[in-house]
Design a protein around this motif. Structure first.
Motif, short mmCIF file in Angstrom:
data_model
loop_
_atom_site.label_atom_id
_atom_site.label_comp_id
_atom_site.label_asym_id
_atom_site.label_seq_id
_atom_site.Cartn_x
_atom_site.Cartn_y
_atom_site.Cartn_z
N LEU A 223 -1.54 5.60 6.68
CA LEU A 223 -1.05 4.25 6.43
C LEU A 223 -0.74 3.56 7.75
O LEU A 223 -0.04 4.12 8.61
N ARG B 37 0.93 9.17 -6.03
CA ARG B 37 1.12 10.62 -5.83
C ARG B 37 2.17 11.19 -6.78
O ARG B 37 2.01 12.29 -7.31
N GLU C 207 3.67 9.80 3.43
CA GLU C 207 2.75 8.66 3.43
C GLU C 207 3.06 7.70 4.57
O GLU C 207 2.16 7.04 5.09
N TYR D 119 -8.54 12.15 5.46
CA TYR D 119 -7.34 11.40 5.08
C TYR D 119 -7.19 10.17 5.97
O TYR D 119 -7.27 10.26 7.20
N ASP E 181 2.14 1.80 -3.48
CA ASP E 181 1.05 2.28 -4.33
C ASP E 181 0.75 3.75 -4.07
O ASP E 181 0.51 4.53 -5.01
N ARG E 182 0.73 4.11 -2.81
CA ARG E 182 0.44 5.51 -2.46
C ARG E 182 1.50 6.46 -3.01
O ARG E 182 1.19 7.50 -3.60
N GLU F 283 0.83 -1.20 0.00
CA GLU F 283 0.00 0.00 0.00
C GLU F 283 0.87 1.26 0.00
O GLU F 283 0.56 2.25 -0.67
#
Length: 430
Positions: free
Chosen positions: A359, A331, A347, A356, A326-327, A323
């Motif tokens: 993580l 971005r 992140e 928001y 991916d984040r 994750e």
């Protein structure tokens, strides 16, 4: 006597001839009555031949027509079967993906049950420990079968060092892998971002992986500078994690002096070196903000920590880790002017708040004397007699633009024992 016998024989012969003629005439009459036109009519043979020929042509035409219809039918059946096969393959892929996700959830659930499932009372003071190490994902070799075969040969205990490189950093890359070989590290891999780098690594007997063409990022791979290439790694690393491997991501401006795998804790999703230069900046401190006009409440306490270095970190194959990648990759694709290290830290550290979702990844800061940045080395360590005797695991020349000569000096100082190898360099980039 002889004359009588001769007379009798002639009479018998004549009678036989007569009988034969009579039979022939009789048969002729019979055939004449039964077949007045004869066996074959020769008066006009063409109509019969035409009829037979036409009949043959009709039979051939009929056969060809039937064959054509049969062929079309077979083609239709083949197309239908192919479409059905494609649908079945699609369903199989969907079911496989659902099964994989279910296995991941099952694995994670089993780990969570160890802590949460069997409800227990809290133990004595100081003995309670929460879940820190997230479970690994179920490996999925279908993501990249070619890479999976390479990693199976290169990795040790399902972990390896990975560096991205193009032909712009060939000199540093050679220094990078020469020191890795010297230390005795075998589980490392260069992700070549162009053909020249791939050929160069193969010639130097360096494990290399050349990615399949990707039009979205290949132009950056071929011509991009350090920051551009650095941003790509979050996209590329995802496949390594999906295949079930832990990755020690490494920039090429790093000198290896010991095997880093002997100094990892492996208790977090991300274990990273720091840009901090002392205990406070590396591991966090309480920073007091002063606002005099607030009077009694003029002092506001804040928690500070210097950022993790996105050029050297160990990442485990867990759901939070993927994750994170991916984040960050998402971005960077939406914010092309953003710095990948800033996004990486935001992140990783920003908490959940209105609008928001943060993580939920565990993290560990590496020992900054073992995993040393160049600020620590050139500003502090080289000037301290005791600290300069310590041998770090790696030195990352991240604070200085004259990377290659400083890397050479690090090798001279720590490997070849040249005590004054670091003295000619300024603390910063003067």
């Amino acid at each position: 006597m002889m004359g009588g016998r001769r007379h009798n024989a002639q009479s018998l012969c004549k009678s036989r001839v007569g009988i034969a003629i009579a039979i022939g005439v009789l048969l002729g009459c019979v055939f004449a009555l039964c077949f007045p036109n004869g066996f074959i009519s020769i008066s006009n043979p063409a109509p019969m031949l035409n009829r037979r020929f036409a009949h043959s042509i009709a039979q051939v035409g009929s056969t060809l027509c039937e064959s054509s219809e049969r062929l079309n039918m077979l083609k239709s059946e083949f197309v239908a079967a192919s479409e059905e096969n494609s649908e079945l393959k699609k369903k199989v892929r969907e079911l496989t993906e659902k099964f994989r996700l279910a296995e991941q959830r099952k694995d994670q659930a089993e780990k969570q049950v160890l802590v949460l499932g069997d409800q227990k009372k809290a133990g004595p003071f100081g003995t309670v420990k929460g879940l820190r190490t997230n479970p690994s994902v179920v490996p999925d070799e279908s993501v990249n079968p070619r890479l999976a075969k390479i990693l199976e040969k290169v990795a040790v205990n399902k972990e390896l060092i990975v560096a991205l490189a193009n032909s712009n950093v060939k000199a540093m890359l050679e220094l990078w892998f020469n020191n890795i070989k010297r230390v005795g590290i075998t589980n490392y891999l260069v992700v070549a971002l162009d053909e020249e780098t791939a050929r160069y690594c193969e010639a130097k007997d360096v494990p290399v992986y050349k990615r399949d063409p990707d039009k979205d990022i290949d132009s950056v791979a071929r011509t991009g500078g350090n920051h551009a290439v650095s941003g790509m790694k979050f996209h590329i690393l995802r496949e390594f994690l999906q295949l079930g491997y832990s990755v020690l991501l490494s920039d090429v401006d790093i000198v290896y002096l010991q095997n880093p795998f002997n100094h990892l804790y492996r208790d977090s999703d991300v274990e990273s070196m720091t840009d901090g230069h002392d205990n406070r900046t590396a591991y966090g401190f309480n920073d007091v903000f002063d606002e005099p006009k607030m009077g009694w409440a003029r002092y506001a306490h804040t928690m500070r920590i210097w950022v993790y270095n996105s050029g050297f970190f160990y990442i485990r194959p867990t759901i939070p880790s993927i994750e994170l990648l991916d984040r960050v990759a998402g971005r960077l694709s939406r914010e092309p002017n953003s710095w990948d290290q800033a996004v990486f830290n935001e992140e990783l550290f920003f908490p959940s708040h209105p609008g928001y979702d943060g993580l939920h990844a565990s993290r560990r800061t590496m020992d900054f004397y073992l995993f040393m940045n160049s600020k620590v080395l050139f500003k502090t360590v080289r000037k301290n007699a005791n600290l300069s005797k310590l041998k770090p695991v790696i030195v990352h020349v991240n604070y200085h633009p004259d990377k290659f000569p400083r890397m050479l000096a690090v090798v001279e100082f720590y490997v070849n024992g040249k005590q004054d190898a670091l003295k000619s360099f300024p603390d910063g980039s003067e």
